[in-house]
Enzyme design. Structure first.
Site, mmCIF file in Angstrom:
data_model
loop_
_atom_site.group_PDB
_atom_site.id
_atom_site.type_symbol
_atom_site.label_atom_id
_atom_site.label_comp_id
_atom_site.label_asym_id
_atom_site.label_seq_id
_atom_site.Cartn_x
_atom_site.Cartn_y
_atom_site.Cartn_z
ATOM 1 N N GLY B 442 0.924 -1.254 0.080
ATOM 2 C CA GLY B 442 -0.036 0.127 -0.144
ATOM 3 C C GLY B 442 0.993 1.342 0.065
ATOM 4 O O GLY B 442 0.741 2.184 -0.732
ATOM 5 N N GLU B 465 12.586 6.982 -29.713
ATOM 6 C CA GLU B 465 13.976 6.659 -30.273
ATOM 7 C C GLU B 465 13.964 4.925 -30.570
ATOM 8 O O GLU B 465 15.214 4.555 -30.522
ATOM 9 C CB GLU B 465 14.972 6.969 -28.986
ATOM 10 C CG GLU B 465 14.977 8.473 -28.698
ATOM 11 C CD GLU B 465 15.637 9.396 -29.240
ATOM 12 O OE1 GLU B 465 16.667 8.959 -29.801
ATOM 13 O OE2 GLU B 465 15.166 10.539 -29.458
ATOM 14 N N ASP B 467 11.193 1.710 -31.282
ATOM 15 C CA ASP B 467 10.401 0.523 -30.573
ATOM 16 C C ASP B 467 11.354 -0.578 -30.337
ATOM 17 O O ASP B 467 12.099 -1.041 -31.037
ATOM 18 C CB ASP B 467 9.254 0.197 -31.429
ATOM 19 C CG ASP B 467 8.515 -0.758 -30.618
ATOM 20 O OD1 ASP B 467 7.486 -0.660 -30.004
ATOM 21 O OD2 ASP B 467 8.736 -2.121 -30.924
#
Lengths: 682, 682
Positions: B442, B465, B467
């Site tokens: 949490g 720049e 994939d």
């Protein structure tokens, strides 16, 4: 089973031709011939628009879902904008919830008590509108309402039902503390009985006991179910006796002017990674007095004379019964997580069909879903979404049976099943959301295309209502108990019965003929798939039991458990996968429409074989699968991905999420680019 | 090598005692005895506060980094708040950038041209302040500045250097279009030469050609480097000749009043998943006229008479040279991604040491980092952060050499290396950020603890720049070229030379004795580790070449490539892992401080063995590793995680991120809970 009729509509004929041309271009390997014949049948089947499959998935509450979708469609001012600040989002979520209940005529608290399956369907639909709203609804009705109704008795139901149902009494569930989340038995807030005034005095004894992450507390809540250690004075001592964790109704703000109650301190937990429509707060109590009647006393009560009374004999049994009533939250999260996965997969797959990039020399570019790598990212995800759908449906059904019968065996089954499925599904979906974003490249990064908010909002599903790593340990613990029972000859709860048989299979030698069989018929046989899954679980269970026994002599039970922890988590996951596969196999068998059944079988095979391939090291290490078979499984996984790609658009259509609910321009059924261009103002 | 002196400070003596007690409690298996002896030495070594290791990591630009950190520390109004809306964030990022350059005295454009390693160190430090700022800086200097300086000639440098350097000329890099990202050769914007007026006319011919995601375009940019197809009129025809993609300087807003230039249409791409400090926009050009001199003409020019002139013979060679100059962006992202990983790992590990939950009966709770499952999540991540650090350093060094020498072999090496490391590191970090959030439960979900913004901002590192999936294919393509060369007897570029040897190893039979060796000494021997990595790469390369040859007869080269795509991506990743491991092994050897070397060796072993274990299916399928050895590797991975846990706090200290830069309350060096409580207003 694959009989088709020849009353093709012209559009499906064209589609068949395109599909056939597509299949030719990419020229299938021989082992995919069989599947190809399925695919052409799908393309010409009566269920061409996949309404049959869609209906099979939608189940009994389609109307309820559509009612919610329509309600928000007709109230644009209630729709969540793409960019919204925390404070505005919180107010919007409250307006959405109030409108849904007061104008939309949705009564979640009633459904929860009278027809849980309807509650979960409503919660999933509301989560499709905005996950924050889904969680806000869960806090109000399942957590706050659920504790009052399920941990309280008639006096509480009489006093609070109406106010919770119509949201006159917005409330909180105050369990987690700054220092204690997973270890609920470690919480330190106290509730000391003052016999003279017939009151409990609620106190926060130290910083670590500050209630933290309490939904509805920062802004809207008027009440809270506060979990605290009950302290009773002992006749023989000056020191109060700690009776363990109990739940109390504590007013935190005035009903009329909403001012904070004396002795209550409230802080805002602030901006979160996601779910900013939910107002989480922190609470401290400084001698806050509540009437004796505010103890939620179903499992334990304090009498006027200060004596404790309970039907349950021990602190740990009472604690288990109290927490047991909270299992509905996990059912809701598992169910809701499948909804999130379907939404994301729909967007990613539709865009991957639309988007073209590169291609053979001097030919048009191809859809990125034609790339093997993109199929590998998205097709097993699609298969998993279907797999999880049927498991979540099963879980909801079992939960309903549990509430109806209160049968001990069913209770135990639902507890482990909800822990396991909540953990497994939410972990999977969390990873899948990242894969979806990444597989849609730059356009997946536009907030309007939704992967960001889906991921950020869903992320905490892995943590709340039980941290996934902790829940998996509960599953493992339960399996070990079942294992012990088996060897003592007792009964196994329904979900685990397969263990009896597979354990025997495991204890016998693996059959070298089966180890080497690598034909497609064999690999696609559900008997092989289920046996492989169950063999792995049985094997992991048996070895875990041996290792625990060995280590506990030296390390004690805690140390031994920790030494085997990775093993135990793998065991739990393996078991849940077995359950998921078996429910998927059942769903394939139960589907009456032959064409829909063929497609479901494709998905089920991909789910099964991809899981086996992902853990091929284990199978190889045990020589359960020979090298040739391992390679055949890998090839078949790639071929199944390729086959499913051919019908992937239809398969996401069957999830039945209308465009106005999906919202992401790149995920619409048509006109995606122009909607996207329009969105930014061209 | 492990000599230690006995001048222990009292504090380190206490730490040793605690460590020893800790080790006793959890009672090690025999195979970890050796490692235990290392650990106790670490605890008493002179480098007790890990400054030696920290200095070894910090490298040459520590002062530059500290200067930037101090600058922001002293200017609180320039610090990014936890919650900030898009519009405000964009203005802040611009203010930050201007202040850094104009008041802080940082001159990124100069560093980029004169001392690239300094530029990357500055960019990483700036990214630690706010990733949006890091990207804004990259857009201005590396993309806009880099294209003008590297694709242009003297006339461009003379006209633009000052304005870019001092940000009087904020600019954009306008390559990506709505329909084309990865396939840059498919872009459709045109630049038609008008000989009469000696101008180029820039046009957006259709919706798909809209420039999209252009950083700095929505709000701040005054210029853009626009990539467009150069069209020249042909003396023999009415149809213009397409000369391929070229880059042009196009003013998009007036220098004085910032109004949009005539014929230019600008829209705001809107709210994004992350990086909302960067103002991405969309651009359309309607007959926008620019002078002939605005063609960035280093690799190809248009003369006054309309003739084309270039030293490079073909369109594809010019295209390669143009894109080749953009490789610096990938180096920066790989480098920056390691910085993000270090930040996140520091926060997650410090919190996991602080946080206690559950424990043995009647004993204090234990730190969650004592759980095997938490170690499994975070210790390999810590090892990877170290591994990536040394690889990124190596990449920066090679990039510097390339810029200095312009040597063709080094250029080829840096291209493949930057593509591979950018892809591999950013994909890893993206997943790691999710694991960090989830492993902090949490409190990891509070925005102030930073996992949300780190993940959202970093996410797109996987896409822009280049994939990652596309870049890995470039690496695979390069490996296949090298493979072909090898069999033709040519030279291999430096990074790949191991292939020659391992290919021979692969082509010979595996040695059954080595296959079964499972002693710790053998498994921790870098020779075994490197051979295992390199064997896998060589094996994947050899089989990929065979499969491609087989399939291309039937499917053509595009179809064959796609049929083998998953295989090729695995090959590329395997190769990069080989490079990373070999650089890590070198870094261990080169570390002169014996104690620091011991710790680095622990991390390096974990990196190597965990990778092997993660892909154990492949090793088992090839019988490179026997079952007993596989199991021994798994055990050793768990033991190494356990060992490193004992010094994990020190190892993140060595990353040297000061508390005021780390900011997350749960990740501070001390007083975490009280800072956190204070933050929300108690």
């Amino acid at each position: 089973m694959d009989e088709t009729e020849d009353n093709r509509a012209p559009s499906s004929r064209r589609r068949l031709q395109r599909l056939a041309a597509h299949l030719e271009t990419l020229s299938l390997p021989p082992e995919a011939q069989l599947i190809r014949s399925y695919c052409s049948k799908i393309a010409v089947s009566k269920s061409d628009d996949y309404t049959v499959l869609g209906e099979y998935l939608a189940g009994a509450y389609k109307l309820e879902r559509d009612k919610i979708f329509q309600f928000f469609r007709q109230n644009p001012s209630l729709q969540t904008p793409v960019e919204i600040g925390k404070d505005e989002h919180r107010q919007l979520a409250m307006r959405q919830l109030l409108a849904l209940v007061r104008k939309g005529g949705i009564r979640p608290l009633r459904y929860l008590l009278e027809e849980p399956a309807k509650y979960f369907a409503v919660a999933e639909a509301v989560g499709t509108v905005d996950i924050s709203l889904g969680i806000k609804l869960g806090v109000q009705f399942s957590l706050w309402g659920g504790t009052v109704m399920n941990l309280g008795t008639k006096r509480h139901r009489d006093a609070y039902f109406e106010g919770i149902d119509n949201i006159d009494f917005p409330g909180c569930f105050a369990m987690t503390e700054l220092h204690h989340g997973s270890n609920v038995q470690g919480i330190q807030t106290t509730a000391t009985f003052d016999r003279l005034h017939q009151e409990f005095v609620i106190n926060t004894p130290n910083e670590g006991a500050t209630k933290w992450w309490i939904g509805n507390a920062a802004v809207h809540g008027k009440f809270a179910t506060v979990f605290a250690r009950l302290k009773l004075s002992s006749p023989n001592s000056h020191i109060d006796v700690d009776m363990g964790v109990h739940a109390f109704i504590v007013p935190i703000r005035h009903l009329e002017d909403h001012s904070v109650m004396p002795g209550v301190e409230i802080r805002d937990c602030g901006y979160k990674v996601g779910l900013n429509g939910v107002d989480n707060g922190a609470l401290r109590f400084h001698g806050v007095r509540i009437p004796r009647e505010n103890l939620l006393n179903r499992f334990g009560d304090v009498l006027e004379n200060g004596e404790y009374s309970s039907d349950l004999p021990t602190v740990s049994k009472r604690f288990a019964a109290t927490l047991g009533e909270l299992v509905g939250g996990r059912v809701g999260l598992a169910h809701g997580s499948v909804g999130v996965l379907k939404t994301a997969a729909t967007i990613a797959i539709r865009y991957s069909l639309l988007r073209q990039q590169f291609g053979p020399p001097n030919q048009p570019e191809v859809s990125i879903l034609d790339y093997q790598s993109q199929q590998q990212k998205l097709m097993p995800m699609l298969a998993s979404a279907y797999a999880f759908h049927f498991s979540a449906q099963y879980l909801v059904k079992r939960y309903g049976e549990m509430k109806l019968t209160q049968d001990d065996e069913i209770i135990a089954d639902v507890h482990a099943l909800s822990a396991g499925l909540k953990s497994y599904i939410t972990s999977y979906t969390a990873k899948a959301l990242s894969i979806c974003r990444e597989s849609c490249g730059g356009h997946g990064y536009a907030a309007v295309n939704r992967f960001g908010s889906l991921r950020n909002d869903h992320d905490i599903f892995q943590t709340f209502e039980g941290d996934n790593t902790v829940l998996l340990q509960q599953v493992a613990g339960d399996l070990l108990k079942q294992y012990k029972r088996k060897f003592e000859g007792g009964a196994l709860t329904v979900t685990w019965t397969y263990l009896r048989e597979s354990m025997s299979t495991y204890l016998s030698q693996t059959n070298p003929v089966i180890t080497h069989r690598d034909g497609e018929g064999h690999l696609r046989d559900p008997t092989f798939q289920l046996e492989a899954f169950q063999y792995r679980t049985a094997k992991l269970l048996h070895t875990a039991a041996l290792r625990l026994r060995k280590h506990s002599k030296q390390l004690g039970s805690f140390g031994a458990w920790n030494r085997c922890l990775n093993h135990l988590l793998t065991l739990a996951e393996s078991h849940i996968e077995s359950v998921i596969l078996s429910k998927f196999v059942d769903a394939v068998k139960s589907c009456e429409n032959a064409e829909a059944r063929v497609v479901l079988k494709l998905l089920c095979d991909l789910y099964a074989l991809e899981r086996i391939w992902e853990d091929i090291g284990t199978y190889r290490n045990e020589d359960y699968v020979a090298t040739n078979k391992a390679k055949a499984i890998h090839r078949l996984v790639e071929n199944l991905c390729f086959e499913i790609r051919g019908v992937a658009g239809k398969l996401v259509d069957a999830f039945g999420i209308p465009d106005y609910m999906l919202r992401a321009p790149i995920g619409l059924q048509s006109g995606q680019y122009s909607e996207y261009v329009h969105y930014i103002g061209f």
